[in-house]
Scaffold this motif. Sequence first.
Motif, PDB file in Angstrom:
ATOM      1  N   LEU A  51      -3.512  12.439   0.095  1.00  0.00           N
ATOM      2  CA  LEU A  51      -3.528  12.917  -1.286  1.00  0.00           C
ATOM      3  C   LEU A  51      -3.848  14.403  -1.352  1.00  0.00           C
ATOM      4  CD1 LEU A  51      -5.410   9.935  -2.971  1.00  0.00           C
ATOM      5  CD2 LEU A  51      -2.986  10.482  -3.183  1.00  0.00           C
ATOM      6  N   ASP A  52      -4.544  14.877  -0.342  1.00  0.00           N
ATOM      7  CA  ASP A  52      -4.898  16.292  -0.321  1.00  0.00           C
ATOM      8  C   ASP A  52      -3.898  17.134   0.474  1.00  0.00           C
ATOM      9  OD1 ASP A  52      -7.022  16.061  -1.930  1.00  0.00           O
ATOM     10  OD2 ASP A  52      -8.567  16.478  -0.452  1.00  0.00           O
ATOM     11  N   TRP A  90       0.830  -1.209   0.000  1.00  0.00           N
ATOM     12  CA  TRP A  90       0.000   0.000   0.000  1.00  0.00           C
ATOM     13  C   TRP A  90       0.868   1.263   0.000  1.00  0.00           C
ATOM     14  CZ3 TRP A  90      -1.604  -4.018   3.449  1.00  0.00           C
ATOM     15  CH2 TRP A  90      -0.833  -4.122   4.614  1.00  0.00           C
ATOM     16  N   ASP A  91       2.032   1.134   0.582  1.00  0.00           N
ATOM     17  CA  ASP A  91       2.964   2.250   0.603  1.00  0.00           C
ATOM     18  C   ASP A  91       3.299   2.715  -0.815  1.00  0.00           C
ATOM     19  OD1 ASP A  91       4.980   3.991   1.156  1.00  0.00           O
ATOM     20  OD2 ASP A  91       6.401   2.481   1.906  1.00  0.00           O
ATOM     21  N   GLY A  92       3.754   1.764  -1.632  1.00  0.00           N
ATOM     22  CA  GLY A  92       4.133   2.089  -2.995  1.00  0.00           C
ATOM     23  C   GLY A  92       2.932   2.539  -3.819  1.00  0.00           C
ATOM     24  N   GLN A  93       1.781   1.909  -3.559  1.00  0.00           N
ATOM     25  CA  GLN A  93       0.581   2.289  -4.299  1.00  0.00           C
ATOM     26  C   GLN A  93       0.222   3.748  -4.013  1.00  0.00           C
ATOM     27  OE1 GLN A  93      -3.088   0.308  -3.164  1.00  0.00           O
ATOM     28  NE2 GLN A  93      -3.716   0.163  -5.286  1.00  0.00           N
ATOM     29  N   PHE A  94       0.348   4.119  -2.750  1.00  0.00           N
ATOM     30  CA  PHE A  94       0.075   5.507  -2.399  1.00  0.00           C
ATOM     31  C   PHE A  94       1.034   6.441  -3.130  1.00  0.00           C
ATOM     32  CE2 PHE A  94       1.024   9.311  -0.026  1.00  0.00           C
ATOM     33  CZ  PHE A  94      -0.231   9.832   0.194  1.00  0.00           C
ATOM     34  N   GLN A  95       2.327   6.053  -3.169  1.00  0.00           N
ATOM     35  CA  GLN A  95       3.302   6.917  -3.841  1.00  0.00           C
ATOM     36  C   GLN A  95       2.950   7.099  -5.314  1.00  0.00           C
ATOM     37  OE1 GLN A  95       5.039   8.576  -2.098  1.00  0.00           O
ATOM     38  NE2 GLN A  95       5.678   7.424  -0.295  1.00  0.00           N
ATOM     39  N   MET A  96       2.482   6.011  -5.954  1.00  0.00           N
ATOM     40  CA  MET A  96       2.090   6.126  -7.360  1.00  0.00           C
ATOM     41  C   MET A  96       0.959   7.128  -7.510  1.00  0.00           C
ATOM     42  SD  MET A  96       1.789   2.147  -8.390  1.00  0.00           S
ATOM     43  CE  MET A  96       2.977   0.991  -7.771  1.00  0.00           C
ATOM     44  N   THR A 130       4.735   2.775   7.986  1.00  0.00           N
ATOM     45  CA  THR A 130       3.415   2.778   8.617  1.00  0.00           C
ATOM     46  C   THR A 130       2.353   2.206   7.693  1.00  0.00           C
ATOM     47  OG1 THR A 130       2.524   4.861   7.815  1.00  0.00           O
ATOM     48  CG2 THR A 130       4.143   4.983   9.586  1.00  0.00           C
ATOM     49  N   SER A 131       1.158   2.109   8.199  1.00  0.00           N
ATOM     50  CA  SER A 131       0.081   1.507   7.415  1.00  0.00           C
ATOM     51  C   SER A 131      -0.311   2.370   6.229  1.00  0.00           C
ATOM     52  CB  SER A 131      -1.142   1.279   8.289  1.00  0.00           C
ATOM     53  OG  SER A 131      -1.840   2.490   8.477  1.00  0.00           O
ATOM     54  N   THR A 132       0.049   3.634   6.261  1.00  0.00           N
ATOM     55  CA  THR A 132      -0.320   4.480   5.123  1.00  0.00           C
ATOM     56  C   THR A 132       0.909   4.981   4.391  1.00  0.00           C
ATOM     57  OG1 THR A 132      -0.574   6.229   6.745  1.00  0.00           O
ATOM     58  CG2 THR A 132      -2.573   5.257   5.875  1.00  0.00           C
ATOM     59  N   GLY A 133       2.011   4.290   4.549  1.00  0.00           N
ATOM     60  CA  GLY A 133       3.184   4.673   3.779  1.00  0.00           C
ATOM     61  C   GLY A 133       4.427   4.730   4.633  1.00  0.00           C
ATOM     62  N   SER A 134       5.591   4.673   3.977  1.00  0.00           N
ATOM     63  CA  SER A 134       6.850   4.775   4.706  1.00  0.00           C
ATOM     64  C   SER A 134       7.257   6.237   4.767  1.00  0.00           C
ATOM     65  CB  SER A 134       7.943   3.995   3.974  1.00  0.00           C
ATOM     66  OG  SER A 134       7.519   2.678   3.770  1.00  0.00           O
ATOM     67  N   GLU A 135       7.716   6.634   5.935  1.00  0.00           N
ATOM     68  CA  GLU A 135       8.155   8.020   6.088  1.00  0.00           C
ATOM     69  C   GLU A 135       9.601   8.122   5.618  1.00  0.00           C
ATOM     70  OE1 GLU A 135       6.517  10.551   6.820  1.00  0.00           O
ATOM     71  OE2 GLU A 135       4.769   9.984   7.998  1.00  0.00           O
ATOM     72  N   TRP A 136       9.802   8.167   4.325  1.00  0.00           N
ATOM     73  CA  TRP A 136      11.165   8.114   3.793  1.00  0.00           C
ATOM     74  C   TRP A 136      12.021   9.262   4.294  1.00  0.00           C
ATOM     75  CZ3 TRP A 136      13.221   3.900   2.254  1.00  0.00           C
ATOM     76  CH2 TRP A 136      12.434   2.896   1.673  1.00  0.00           C
TER      77      TRP A 136
END
Lengths: 507, 296, 305
Positions: free
Chosen positions: A335-336, A310-316, B254-260
């Motif tokens: 996203l906002d 989900w991390d990478g998907q969010f980045q995309m 984290t569950s909503t992304g990695s804090e790079w």
Amino acid sequence: MSFKGFDKQTYIVDSAKAFGSRKISKREFMRRMGMAGIGFSAFSAGLLGNPYRRSLGKPAYAADITLPDDQVKFLKEVGGKYKGATVRYTSEATPPTVVLNQIKDQFTNLTGINVEVEIVPLEQVLAKATQDVQGQLGSYDLYYLDQAWVATFAPDCIDPIQYTKDKPDLAMPGFDWDDFSKPLVSGLAMYEGKMVGIPFDIPIFILMYRQDILEKHGIKVPTNYAEFTDAVHKITEAEKANNIFGTGLQAKSGHYSLECDWTQAVWGHGGSIFRADKTFSGNDEAAIKGLQWYQDLLKNAPAASTTSTWDGQFQMMAAGQCALVQSWDEFFPGLDADDSKVKGLWQPAKPLQSEAGLRPASEAGFGELPNLGHQGGSIMGLSQYSKNQEAAWIFMQWACSKEIMTQCTLAGGFAPMRLSSFADERVKAKAKVMPGTTRHLETVLWTIDNVMASEPDMPLWAGFANNEIPTELGKLTTGQDYGGDAKKCMDAIAAMIDSKNKEAGLL
Amino acid sequence: MQGPRFTRILRDITAVLVVGIFMFPIFWWGLTSIKPISAIFNKDEVVFFDFEPTLVNYQVVLFGKSRAELAIESGSTFGVGGGSTYDSRKTILDSTLVAVGSTALTVFLGVIAAYALSRINFRGRQAYLNWILSQRFMPPIAIIVPIVFMYHYAGLRDTITGLIFIHTLINLPIAVLLMKSFFDDVPVDVDEAAMLDGATRFQIFRKVILPLVTGGVAATAVLCFVFSWTEFLLSLFLTNQIRTLPVKISTFVTSTGSEWGFISALGTSAIVPSFIFILLVQKQLVRGLTLGSLKD
Amino acid sequence: MSQATVAIRPARGFVLPRFLTSEHPFPWLAPITAVLLIFGVYPLLYALWLSLHKRNPATRISIFDPEYNWLKILTDDRMWGAIGHTYLYTIVAIAIELVLGLLIALLLDTDRRGYGVLRALMTLPLVVPPAVTGMMFLLMMDGSFGVLSRGLYATGLLSPSTPILANSSTALTGILIADVWQWTPFMVLIMMAGLRALPKDPYEAAAIDGATPVQAFFKLTLPMLSKIIAIAVLIRGVDLFRTFDYVKVMTEGGPGTATETLTAYAGTIYFKNADFPYASTIALMTLILVVVTSSLFIKIFKVRF
């Protein structure tokens, strides 16, 4: 990042409102006004450029949290008895936990009970909690339980409703059990008639689309799988040169995220994971169709999809690489964010309809609930082995009380568990394009109430969902094995799962 | 090796190039830590220097600034929440205590054992040495479950002491091997001369031999420090609230992304102390890492 | 020696037993032995005990069934795959690190100005925590955004449609790159130590005989370094065999099982399936393979510490 005119105005208005309702002190109000005055000063841009995409709304100021008087009294009097105790809680770094960790001092101030929140990635929570229950160590008082593990940990947790009955002195006034969203309680927290814990987090699959890209190509927002697939193909074809793909996926081999995507595809094509007789049905016709559809989707997604969670998907999504995604709603607030390149461009929509029709829950096994919106919720469970059960229970009630849950939503913009939070004016006020936005929550609430899908509840599911299924799927999607033949892959998984279930005496 | 001018220049260029290639990932990591997220993830091109540098990641992980404070300073309360989970000051303290403690214990145990193995003849000496070294063969994953249970009942779980012991276990074999090679370098004549003067083994060790190998002790200590400082798996499972640096960094996923941004900032900071130490003892390391191979 | 023993006799006439005097190895070795027994041997025996149980994941009850896991391991395809990956990974990494390490050591080992700085910088990768190295390379190899990936795409060495970590035939290379980056400097240090300890005379003699530097390297340097090379290979090899952090962080053993090493497989069974007995069995099998392989190596190359 800039403190734009629009933001500035809202900010002033928000602050004024907060002051009007005495939520902030006069001094704080004056300070905020001063800040709005200096607003976007030169130094803020350079040195402090804002890297937070998953912005947590406005800071949770202590003064903002106003518990009802009877709850304050309860915490002081009843909670005060356990002064000096330490409650230990292990959790994934989900938005509610992160917020909770920030405001837990307020609980300590009222009760004198210390709280230690251990925040680690999902699979580490699983490993550590497993270790704890296996040895009955009691090193944690509260567990964070993902929906996929609820059945696994059911025997280790205390039913909160029962506990309320057994210890009426410890029940928090005004807790209001009926305020919890019904589908969440039944789909998430219940296992074989026992309430394993209190729902605490509810990421759920919704459709998200880039309005600008869809409009550019004259595509209307897809409502079913056929329309979605067409749109994805069309966009990939048209936007290739701009490095934009139709969709982006969380197809990391061997990772739970791939299993989530797969179940969504199976359900959406009329399939299920188990049959009523508890045999694995991921290799039947409907399920294979779903998987084949997913294989095609992978060709229309950035190649990095097969290494992305989900991390990478969010980045995309945040980098503007894809246009249509069916995935976790909790991406939305990020996203906002202010430095997001796609601020305000993504829109939420209901999950895709299934043309094949849904398989009724009665034809699925192990309490599986086939539907359109895959839920990835979690609950907070009270450990059987805890040595501080009573103090932990008081903390758990505080954390799940109306005001605190609403605060968590306000600070993070993710979906709440309580109906009153959805209806809260402060939450509604943030339903616009802004960091920590709540503008997707309407869709989320609809999805929860109408089309929420739940994975099977069974003790072995944590292993299947995190290892066997996504590992074999990974072999298929990356071409290590099965030569692209979905049926072959699913047959192999079926054999594996059925034999394990048989061995464990479940089949 | 003073070849003609051309060869010399060629060698210089190659050397710089090779070291440059090895430096690149760290350079990139450091650069990432001062980038805004949008420059880390840019869908069209790699961003090298075309971004507004920010120190915000360091302010959060090293100076415990919360997102709320940053919000007020930067004049926007939007897009900002608290940051207590990213404040890594206690982590740095924990890591330091564990690394220093385990280094001290390892060196103490390793040095006395290595001296005996170098100087005192006894039956089964080689077998005993092999046994010590074989401790390094064990995959840490094999002992996690047992150690967790054992630590739980011994009250060592989630304690600095517990971590010190386990890191000592990991480092002892290499420390013994290294120190033994330093002791072996000191001619036995020295001992014998002292012995003729009536000194005991212990006196010889403390007054005569140990002062001769201080450089080696320092080199061993630094290697132990580095290995403890960078150990991940066991630290992860033996602690809940105590966090060593690699463990802390892993929680930024984290569950909503990695804090790079935070990952790279703390990752870069974590390198600094061990690099300084390793520089201080480089000469000794280069001597000592012969690992006893010079013996006939 | 007897003199020395006499010297520590306290005046009061109390005599320490012989094994407690500093002439005897016991007092020197007792502390380290105690630590290794408590924290090393005991857990190992415990793991062995665990591996003799069969766990029912539904009831979570483990029953004593000594053959179950050990027979299961022999028929487990994933296990054989993991053994293959582990040996492949270890051998390739060792070869690259050794050759690179020796070459770089030769390159940097000079008293010329500026080389001290280069040698210092060369040790930098060593101090990065391996888990962090994994994340670092994960970011650099990201299929869409990674600087390394994009560099490879630009040079045409890699197609953007198959990122390095997403392809079952290249993913292991991706992890190897991280390992080689981190551990080549360690080899450089060891090789440099070896080079510095070499005697000068043979080279002078060879120079008089008109040998070229290349001939001198193969005829003199390499044979004289063989001992240290053997030890270095052994030490690195043992570590490589147990590689965990990079695999865990970068690929979780994927895509599919293409990069699943023995420890990674044990980790998966342990973390995700919570089958402690079977995970212990895999980990012990790893230990057995390490011991057997390294013993063979020690025998063949006559390594002595």
